[in-house]
Enzyme design. Sequence first.
Site, PDB file in Angstrom:
ATOM      1  N   ARG A 130       0.797  -1.235   0.000  1.00 17.33           N
ATOM      2  CA  ARG A 130       0.000   0.000   0.000  1.00 17.33           C
ATOM      3  C   ARG A 130       0.826   1.279   0.000  1.00 17.33           C
ATOM      4  O   ARG A 130       0.376   2.323   0.449  1.00 17.33           O
ATOM      5  CB  ARG A 130      -0.965   0.050   1.179  1.00 17.33           C
ATOM      6  N   LYS A 152       2.052  11.253 -11.180  1.00 16.07           N
ATOM      7  CA  LYS A 152       1.280  10.277 -11.979  1.00 16.07           C
ATOM      8  C   LYS A 152       2.161   9.069 -12.240  1.00 16.07           C
ATOM      9  O   LYS A 152       3.265   9.201 -12.774  1.00 16.07           O
ATOM     10  CB  LYS A 152       0.877  10.895 -13.313  1.00 16.07           C
ATOM     11  N   GLU A 194       8.153  18.941 -25.188  1.00 13.99           N
ATOM     12  CA  GLU A 194       7.336  19.172 -23.981  1.00 13.99           C
ATOM     13  C   GLU A 194       7.746  20.477 -23.277  1.00 13.99           C
ATOM     14  O   GLU A 194       6.931  21.109 -22.612  1.00 13.99           O
ATOM     15  CB  GLU A 194       7.429  17.983 -23.016  1.00 13.99           C
ATOM     16  N   LYS A 236       5.748  23.141 -14.490  1.00 14.35           N
ATOM     17  CA  LYS A 236       5.034  21.880 -14.207  1.00 14.35           C
ATOM     18  C   LYS A 236       4.696  21.809 -12.719  1.00 14.35           C
ATOM     19  O   LYS A 236       3.588  21.436 -12.327  1.00 14.35           O
ATOM     20  CB  LYS A 236       5.888  20.685 -14.642  1.00 14.35           C
ATOM     21  N   GLU A 246      -5.759  16.868 -11.557  1.00 13.84           N
ATOM     22  CA  GLU A 246      -6.248  17.193 -12.891  1.00 13.84           C
ATOM     23  C   GLU A 246      -7.744  17.473 -12.942  1.00 13.84           C
ATOM     24  O   GLU A 246      -8.486  16.896 -13.727  1.00 13.84           O
ATOM     25  CB  GLU A 246      -5.864  16.073 -13.882  1.00 13.84           C
ATOM     26  N   ARG A 250      -4.543  21.524 -14.632  1.00 10.17           N
ATOM     27  CA  ARG A 250      -3.536  20.553 -15.101  1.00 10.17           C
ATOM     28  C   ARG A 250      -3.853  20.044 -16.510  1.00 10.17           C
ATOM     29  O   ARG A 250      -2.969  19.593 -17.215  1.00 10.17           O
ATOM     30  CB  ARG A 250      -3.428  19.397 -14.091  1.00 10.17           C
ATOM     31  N   ASN A 254      -2.209  19.113 -21.416  1.00  5.18           N
ATOM     32  CA  ASN A 254      -2.576  18.237 -22.533  1.00  5.18           C
ATOM     33  C   ASN A 254      -2.581  18.966 -23.867  1.00  5.18           C
ATOM     34  O   ASN A 254      -3.015  18.409 -24.883  1.00  5.18           O
ATOM     35  CB  ASN A 254      -3.960  17.607 -22.299  1.00  5.18           C
ATOM     36  N   HIS A 257      -2.002  17.231 -27.150  1.00  7.75           N
ATOM     37  CA  HIS A 257      -2.040  15.797 -26.891  1.00  7.75           C
ATOM     38  C   HIS A 257      -3.257  15.085 -27.473  1.00  7.75           C
ATOM     39  O   HIS A 257      -3.246  13.875 -27.624  1.00  7.75           O
ATOM     40  CB  HIS A 257      -1.946  15.526 -25.386  1.00  7.75           C
ATOM     41  N   HIS A 261      -2.218  11.756 -29.308  1.00 10.37           N
ATOM     42  CA  HIS A 261      -2.629  10.412 -28.913  1.00 10.37           C
ATOM     43  C   HIS A 261      -3.253   9.663 -30.091  1.00 10.37           C
ATOM     44  O   HIS A 261      -3.035   8.466 -30.269  1.00 10.37           O
ATOM     45  CB  HIS A 261      -3.606  10.465 -27.731  1.00 10.37           C
ATOM     46  N   HIS A 274       6.667   9.984 -28.574  1.00  6.89           N
ATOM     47  CA  HIS A 274       5.566  10.767 -28.016  1.00  6.89           C
ATOM     48  C   HIS A 274       5.760  12.276 -28.273  1.00  6.89           C
ATOM     49  O   HIS A 274       4.856  12.959 -28.737  1.00  6.89           O
ATOM     50  CB  HIS A 274       5.446  10.469 -26.516  1.00  6.89           C
TER      51      HIS A 274
HETATM   52  N1  LIG Z   1       3.853  10.194 -15.323  1.00  8.53           N
HETATM   53  C1  LIG Z   1       3.721  11.214 -16.142  1.00  8.53           C
HETATM   54  O1  LIG Z   1       3.247  12.281 -15.772  1.00  8.53           O
HETATM   55  C2  LIG Z   1       4.217  11.066 -17.535  1.00  8.53           C
HETATM   56  C3  LIG Z   1       4.312  12.181 -18.363  1.00  8.53           C
HETATM   57  C4  LIG Z   1       4.833  12.007 -19.638  1.00  8.53           C
HETATM   58  C5  LIG Z   1       5.240  10.757 -20.079  1.00  8.53           C
HETATM   59  N2  LIG Z   1       5.120   9.676 -19.244  1.00  8.53           N
HETATM   60  C6  LIG Z   1       5.579   8.349 -19.664  1.00  8.53           C
HETATM   61  O2  LIG Z   1       6.980   8.402 -19.847  1.00  8.53           O
HETATM   62  C7  LIG Z   1       7.365   7.492 -20.864  1.00  8.53           C
HETATM   63  C8  LIG Z   1       8.193   8.228 -21.867  1.00  8.53           C
HETATM   64  O3  LIG Z   1       9.324   8.752 -21.211  1.00  8.53           O
HETATM   65  P1  LIG Z   1      10.726   8.931 -21.945  1.00  8.53           P
HETATM   66  O4  LIG Z   1      10.540   9.763 -23.136  1.00  8.53           O
HETATM   67  O5  LIG Z   1      11.710   9.337 -20.918  1.00  8.53           O
HETATM   68  O6  LIG Z   1      10.979   7.467 -22.540  1.00  8.53           O
HETATM   69  P2  LIG Z   1      11.798   6.195 -22.031  1.00  8.53           P
HETATM   70  O7  LIG Z   1      11.818   6.050 -20.586  1.00  8.53           O
HETATM   71  O8  LIG Z   1      11.266   5.066 -22.834  1.00  8.53           O
HETATM   72  O9  LIG Z   1      13.273   6.547 -22.510  1.00  8.53           O
HETATM   73  C9  LIG Z   1      13.559   6.726 -23.892  1.00  8.53           C
HETATM   74  C10 LIG Z   1      14.814   5.927 -24.307  1.00  8.53           C
HETATM   75  O10 LIG Z   1      15.980   6.601 -23.830  1.00  8.53           O
HETATM   76  C11 LIG Z   1      16.825   5.708 -23.130  1.00  8.53           C
HETATM   77  N3  LIG Z   1      17.536   6.509 -22.145  1.00  8.53           N
HETATM   78  C12 LIG Z   1      17.058   7.032 -20.993  1.00  8.53           C
HETATM   79  N4  LIG Z   1      17.963   7.822 -20.423  1.00  8.53           N
HETATM   80  C13 LIG Z   1      19.064   7.799 -21.221  1.00  8.53           C
HETATM   81  C14 LIG Z   1      20.318   8.438 -21.170  1.00  8.53           C
HETATM   82  N5  LIG Z   1      20.618   9.303 -20.212  1.00  8.53           N
HETATM   83  N6  LIG Z   1      21.213   8.161 -22.147  1.00  8.53           N
HETATM   84  C15 LIG Z   1      20.887   7.318 -23.161  1.00  8.53           C
HETATM   85  N7  LIG Z   1      19.704   6.714 -23.276  1.00  8.53           N
HETATM   86  C16 LIG Z   1      18.798   6.957 -22.312  1.00  8.53           C
HETATM   87  C17 LIG Z   1      15.888   4.675 -22.579  1.00  8.53           C
HETATM   88  O11 LIG Z   1      16.584   3.492 -22.313  1.00  8.53           O
HETATM   89  C18 LIG Z   1      14.873   4.533 -23.715  1.00  8.53           C
HETATM   90  O12 LIG Z   1      15.354   3.657 -24.702  1.00  8.53           O
HETATM   91  C19 LIG Z   1       6.099   6.892 -21.406  1.00  8.53           C
HETATM   92  O13 LIG Z   1       5.894   5.635 -20.802  1.00  8.53           O
HETATM   93  C20 LIG Z   1       5.024   7.868 -20.967  1.00  8.53           C
HETATM   94  O14 LIG Z   1       3.757   7.252 -20.809  1.00  8.53           O
HETATM   95  C21 LIG Z   1       4.633   9.812 -17.987  1.00  8.53           C
HETATM   96 ZN   LIG Z   2       3.229  14.452 -23.254  1.00 10.82          ZN
END
Ligand SMILES: NC(=O)c1ccc[n+]([C@@H]2O[C@H](COP(=O)([O-])OP(=O)(O)OC[C@H]3O[C@@H](n4cnc5c(N)ncnc54)[C@H](O)[C@@H]3O)[C@@H](O)[C@H]2O)c1
Ligand SMILES: [Zn+2]
Length: 376
Positions: A130, A152, A194, A236, A246, A250, A254, A257, A261, A274
């Site tokens: 939990r 999130k 972003e 942010k 949200e 918040r 989006n 987005h 999406h 993305h």
């Molecule tokens: N929680 C939230 O509010 C929120 C907001 C936006 C996105 N997300 C989520 O985040 C994810 C996308 O995040 P992301 O763009 O960081 O993608 P990711 O975590 O998939 O990373 C992208 C790629 O970069 C590589 N990588 C990471 N750090 C590195 C570094 N320093 N050097 C070399 N390679 C590196 C990773 O191994 C991966 O292959 C999605 O799952 C999305 O749903 C969540």
């Molecule tokens: Zn986004």
Amino acid sequence: MSVAKGGAVLRKVTVALGERSYPVCLGIDNLDQAGEFIARRTKATRAVVLTVSTVNRRYAPKLMRSLKAAGIRASRIEVPDGDATKNLRQVAKLYDAFLELGLDRSSVVISLGGGMVGDLAGFVAASYLRGMPFVQIPTTILSMVDASIGGKTGVNLKQGKNLVGAFHQPKLVWLDVGTLRSLPNRERAAGVAEIIKVAAIWDEDFFALLESDVEALMALDPEVLLPVLERACSIKAEVVSRDEREAGLRMLLNFGHTLAHAIEKLRNYRGILHGEAVAIGMVFAAERSETLGFAPSGTAERLRTLLERVGLPTEIPGFERKAYLEALRVDKKKRDSHIQFVVLRGIGRAETVPLSMTEIYPAQQRRAATGRSKKA
Ligand SMILES: NC(=O)c1ccc[n+]([C@@H]2O[C@H](COP(=O)([O-])OP(=O)(O)OC[C@H]3O[C@@H](n4cnc5c(N)ncnc54)[C@H](O)[C@@H]3O)[C@@H](O)[C@H]2O)c1
Ligand SMILES: [Zn+2]
């Protein structure tokens, strides 16, 4: 590579959420000092670091040493890279591993990597026993300014992205911008999308700063990188502080987005990042804002120019209008339902308005396959 050497915490942003408030600490090559801050913030003596292979190889050893030096006994788990494994099967495997390691609620879960592992680790931290203390060490631009701030967490279902999750705020977000040196250019640009988004919805001065320095940002010039990341994180943080769940404000995050999406869905989440889909979605939303009379003309062009300077796509992929309408529809049963759509009032100002499908995606909407007809 132009990220200079620096100290542990060069800049700090606070996410103000009462007793759940936490700092976002920014520094350069500061992983060796993370342990000490984590120990201070969480009082934990036991930790598990969740990471992915590239990041594990390059950065985890330094973090592990720093945790040990701070008196924290830490284990490390590498999860497979990519959003395809951000799922419940992986969550179950991690619960098993946590039990085997004997972790309890006084242990801390640390995510080291991008938003994928951050969302996964955060969700496991939110639900195992939990809830356990959680620390984010994001290593992509996108996760530094977006995913790691705001609490999130979640995983994908086969029916859709991020359909299961929980709000679980971290105790600390630790940014080592030195880790960005190894981040591929395309991933950097996707994260910058972003950053451009928060500037576009919130702060025209910040947008103007990006217009003057975006190449230096992409090159990780610390004189630009640090203030830009700090500003993006603080926008942010402010939005999250004012609307954690949200309920309204918040939703402005989006911006771009809705279409993004839909594009990601139509491309089966393959071949497009993305942030790239968001770039296309923002130009689209800005054009709609102009056409519907919310924003002055020239708004979309200013946005497009900046996005294209970092190599981001801005043209809508050439799927049929019918396919877009289908992908945009949140509730498949309600054919004429309105969607909360984020429009710009101009650069730096946004608002959410309910729009019908045809207002969002009119019949004459241009797409890449049908050629680019410049708006008059
Ligand atoms: N929680 C939230 O509010 C929120 C907001 C936006 C996105 N997300 C989520 O985040 C994810 C996308 O995040 P992301 O763009 O960081 O993608 P990711 O975590 O998939 O990373 C992208 C790629 O970069 C590589 N990588 C990471 N750090 C590195 C570094 N320093 N050097 C070399 N390679 C590196 C990773 O191994 C991966 O292959 C999605 O799952 C999305 O749903 C969540
Ligand atoms: Zn986004």
